[in-house]
Design a protein around this motif. Structure first.
Motif, PDB file in Angstrom:
ATOM      1  N   GLU A  78       0.812  -1.220   0.000  1.00 48.66           N
ATOM      2  CA  GLU A  78       0.000   0.000   0.000  1.00 48.66           C
ATOM      3  C   GLU A  78       0.847   1.271   0.000  1.00 48.66           C
ATOM      4  O   GLU A  78       0.299   2.368   0.038  1.00 48.66           O
ATOM      5  CB  GLU A  78      -0.917   0.005   1.238  1.00 48.66           C
ATOM      6  CG  GLU A  78      -1.932  -1.106   1.226  1.00 48.66           C
ATOM      7  CD  GLU A  78      -2.842  -1.094   2.439  1.00 48.66           C
ATOM      8  OE1 GLU A  78      -2.684  -0.224   3.323  1.00 48.66           O
ATOM      9  OE2 GLU A  78      -3.726  -1.958   2.503  1.00 48.66           O
ATOM     10  N   ASN A  79       2.168   1.120  -0.019  1.00 55.23           N
ATOM     11  CA  ASN A  79       3.083   2.258   0.022  1.00 55.23           C
ATOM     12  C   ASN A  79       2.895   3.120   1.268  1.00 55.23           C
ATOM     13  O   ASN A  79       2.989   4.351   1.212  1.00 55.23           O
ATOM     14  CB  ASN A  79       2.976   3.113  -1.244  1.00 55.23           C
ATOM     15  CG  ASN A  79       3.452   2.353  -2.463  1.00 55.23           C
ATOM     16  OD1 ASN A  79       4.504   1.733  -2.430  1.00 55.23           O
ATOM     17  ND2 ASN A  79       2.672   2.373  -3.516  1.00 55.23           N
ATOM     18  N   THR A  80       2.619   2.477   2.394  1.00 53.94           N
ATOM     19  CA  THR A  80       2.522   3.180   3.675  1.00 53.94           C
ATOM     20  C   THR A  80       3.899   3.723   4.033  1.00 53.94           C
ATOM     21  O   THR A  80       4.890   2.991   3.912  1.00 53.94           O
ATOM     22  CB  THR A  80       2.063   2.206   4.784  1.00 53.94           C
ATOM     23  OG1 THR A  80       0.858   1.566   4.371  1.00 53.94           O
ATOM     24  CG2 THR A  80       1.834   2.932   6.105  1.00 53.94           C
ATOM     25  N   PRO A  81       4.013   4.975   4.458  1.00 59.44           N
ATOM     26  CA  PRO A  81       5.313   5.500   4.881  1.00 59.44           C
ATOM     27  C   PRO A  81       5.859   4.698   6.073  1.00 59.44           C
ATOM     28  O   PRO A  81       5.176   4.548   7.087  1.00 59.44           O
ATOM     29  CB  PRO A  81       5.012   6.941   5.280  1.00 59.44           C
ATOM     30  CG  PRO A  81       3.746   7.293   4.561  1.00 59.44           C
ATOM     31  CD  PRO A  81       2.971   6.008   4.505  1.00 59.44           C
ATOM     32  N   ARG A  90       4.174  10.192  11.661  1.00 59.20           N
ATOM     33  CA  ARG A  90       4.003  11.591  11.243  1.00 59.20           C
ATOM     34  C   ARG A  90       3.404  11.688   9.847  1.00 59.20           C
ATOM     35  O   ARG A  90       2.636  12.603   9.554  1.00 59.20           O
ATOM     36  CB  ARG A  90       5.322  12.339  11.297  1.00 59.20           C
ATOM     37  CG  ARG A  90       5.638  12.861  12.693  1.00 59.20           C
ATOM     38  CD  ARG A  90       6.770  13.831  12.652  1.00 59.20           C
ATOM     39  NE  ARG A  90       8.010  13.099  12.483  1.00 59.20           N
ATOM     40  CZ  ARG A  90       9.153  13.395  13.062  1.00 59.20           C
ATOM     41  NH1 ARG A  90       9.219  14.456  13.847  1.00 59.20           N
ATOM     42  NH2 ARG A  90      10.222  12.678  12.875  1.00 59.20           N
ATOM     43  N   GLN A  91       3.768  10.742   8.994  1.00 58.00           N
ATOM     44  CA  GLN A  91       3.266  10.789   7.619  1.00 58.00           C
ATOM     45  C   GLN A  91       2.026   9.931   7.402  1.00 58.00           C
ATOM     46  O   GLN A  91       1.206  10.247   6.548  1.00 58.00           O
ATOM     47  CB  GLN A  91       4.352  10.313   6.652  1.00 58.00           C
ATOM     48  CG  GLN A  91       5.541  11.244   6.564  1.00 58.00           C
ATOM     49  CD  GLN A  91       6.507  10.781   5.499  1.00 58.00           C
ATOM     50  OE1 GLN A  91       6.099  10.566   4.355  1.00 58.00           O
ATOM     51  NE2 GLN A  91       7.762  10.598   5.860  1.00 58.00           N
ATOM     52  N   ALA A  92       1.888   8.844   8.152  1.00 57.80           N
ATOM     53  CA  ALA A  92       0.846   7.868   7.851  1.00 57.80           C
ATOM     54  C   ALA A  92      -0.403   7.969   8.726  1.00 57.80           C
ATOM     55  O   ALA A  92      -1.438   7.416   8.377  1.00 57.80           O
ATOM     56  CB  ALA A  92       1.406   6.449   7.955  1.00 57.80           C
ATOM     57  N   ALA A  93      -0.314   8.675   9.855  1.00 55.78           N
ATOM     58  CA  ALA A  93      -1.472   8.734  10.755  1.00 55.78           C
ATOM     59  C   ALA A  93      -2.652   9.381  10.060  1.00 55.78           C
ATOM     60  O   ALA A  93      -2.502  10.374   9.339  1.00 55.78           O
ATOM     61  CB  ALA A  93      -1.108   9.491  12.028  1.00 55.78           C
ATOM     62  N   TRP A  94      -3.835   8.818  10.285  1.00 53.44           N
ATOM     63  CA  TRP A  94      -5.066   9.284   9.639  1.00 53.44           C
ATOM     64  C   TRP A  94      -6.126   9.508  10.696  1.00 53.44           C
ATOM     65  O   TRP A  94      -6.154   8.830  11.729  1.00 53.44           O
ATOM     66  CB  TRP A  94      -5.533   8.217   8.641  1.00 53.44           C
ATOM     67  CG  TRP A  94      -6.782   8.540   7.904  1.00 53.44           C
ATOM     68  CD1 TRP A  94      -6.907   9.339   6.800  1.00 53.44           C
ATOM     69  CD2 TRP A  94      -8.103   8.048   8.183  1.00 53.44           C
ATOM     70  NE1 TRP A  94      -8.231   9.387   6.402  1.00 53.44           N
ATOM     71  CE2 TRP A  94      -8.979   8.599   7.232  1.00 53.44           C
ATOM     72  CE3 TRP A  94      -8.616   7.214   9.167  1.00 53.44           C
ATOM     73  CZ2 TRP A  94     -10.343   8.330   7.227  1.00 53.44           C
ATOM     74  CZ3 TRP A  94      -9.979   6.950   9.160  1.00 53.44           C
ATOM     75  CH2 TRP A  94     -10.818   7.502   8.201  1.00 53.44           C
ATOM     76  N   TRP A  95      -6.992  10.471  10.470  1.00 50.25           N
ATOM     77  CA  TRP A  95      -8.135  10.751  11.329  1.00 50.25           C
ATOM     78  C   TRP A  95      -9.366  10.746  10.446  1.00 50.25           C
ATOM     79  O   TRP A  95      -9.310  11.230   9.316  1.00 50.25           O
ATOM     80  CB  TRP A  95      -7.928  12.107  12.000  1.00 50.25           C
ATOM     81  CG  TRP A  95      -8.875  12.375  13.130  1.00 50.25           C
ATOM     82  CD1 TRP A  95      -9.969  13.196  13.080  1.00 50.25           C
ATOM     83  CD2 TRP A  95      -8.838  11.821  14.446  1.00 50.25           C
ATOM     84  NE1 TRP A  95     -10.602  13.178  14.307  1.00 50.25           N
ATOM     85  CE2 TRP A  95      -9.928  12.345  15.167  1.00 50.25           C
ATOM     86  CE3 TRP A  95      -7.985  10.918  15.094  1.00 50.25           C
ATOM     87  CZ2 TRP A  95     -10.197  12.007  16.479  1.00 50.25           C
ATOM     88  CZ3 TRP A  95      -8.248  10.594  16.422  1.00 50.25           C
ATOM     89  CH2 TRP A  95      -9.345  11.133  17.096  1.00 50.25           C
TER      90      TRP A  95
END
Length: 100
Positions: A78-81, A90-95
């Motif tokens: 999925e190309n997750t950082p 810092r790059q991948a967290a989602w809300w």
């Protein structure tokens, strides 16, 4: 609230996490306004097989204990950082209100 109701709320949030993004156990509990990281973890351990479980990580980016290799494989697809073998929070967290 019944355990099944809480489980359904948790799983509904997890289903919304987009590919390449993650939420921590604590962030899910905070978003729901109830429970805590351990309660979310218990839901994921018992009911999480049918949702993108690998997108739920520890607050420090650590992957699901015991399933690290499979989670890492899915995150790479999925190309997750990533930072080493952890998610770059810092790059991948989602809300849930985030767009994308």
């Amino acid at each position: 609230m019944a355990d099944e109701d809480y489980a359904e709320l948790v799983l509904t949030v997890v289903e919304r996490i987009p590919p390449g993004r993650v939420m921590s156990y604590g962030a899910i509990a905070e978003y729901l306004g109830q429970g805590g990281p351990r309660q979310v973890g218990a839901v994921m351990a018992h009911y999480g097989g049918g949702v993108p479980w690998h997108r739920v990580v520890a607050a420090n980016g650590r992957l699901v204990p015991g399933h690290e290799q499979e989670a890492l494989r899915r995150h790479r697809q999925e190309n997750t950082p990533l930072r080493g073998d952890k998610v770059d929070m810092r790059q991948a967290a989602w809300w849930p209100e985030d767009q994308g």
